[in-house]
Design a protein around this motif. Structure first.
Motif: not given
Length: 146
Positions: A43, A45, A73, A75-76, A78-81, A124-125, A127
């Motif tokens: 992962a 970031t 995947s 995520t932004d 905020l951790g939202s996919k 953005k993360t 993964s």
């Protein structure tokens, strides 16, 4: 485990604008199983300054018999996919280069992944999980990891 870079959005009609990115956080978990395979979860970031179209990931596979990309995947902050959450992989494979897709190619014992996700001045993360097969030689008294 892998080599990483970012995809620049190259629009010739735009004036030259400063761009930069850094990887603020990197988490790698690697587990070797009893059959000599290694399961890897990474992962990364990214902090993007400017406009980018995604990232490149290069995974060396020189000593593996096979590699399988299990999941991708995004995520932004905020951790939202985000991205193309259309199948079990999250972001789906495509040769189109559309947002929320990825493309795989191989050369010189390297798996090259391009993850397409437009980003502008944001975190953005990215993964991804993969398995490298037969990278550990197991003997009766010792094991050797390449």
């Amino acid at each position: 485990m892998s080599f990483i870079s970012a995809l620049f959005n190259t629009n010739p009609s735009m004036a030259t604008i400063a761009k930069d990115y850094c990887i603020d956080k990197c988490i790698i978990k690697a587990v070797i199983d009893n059959d000599g395979n290694i399961h890897v979860r990474e992962a990364l970031t990214y902090s993007f300054l400017g406009e980018f179209n995604g990232i490149f990931i290069n995974i060396p596979i020189s000593n593996a018999n096979k590699i399988v990309l299990d999941k991708v995947s995004i995520t932004d902050a905020l951790g939202s996919k985000i991205g193309g959450i259309l199948d079990k992989k999250g972001v789906y494979e495509s040769n189109e280069g559309n947002s929320g897709t990825y493309r795989i190619s191989y050369n010189d014992k390297t798996m090259n992944i391009k993850i397409f996700e437009p980003s502008y001045n944001e975190l953005k993360t990215f993964s991804y999980e993969y398995t490298l097969y037969n990278v550990v030689s197991v003997y009766t008294d010792i094991a050797e990891f390449y």
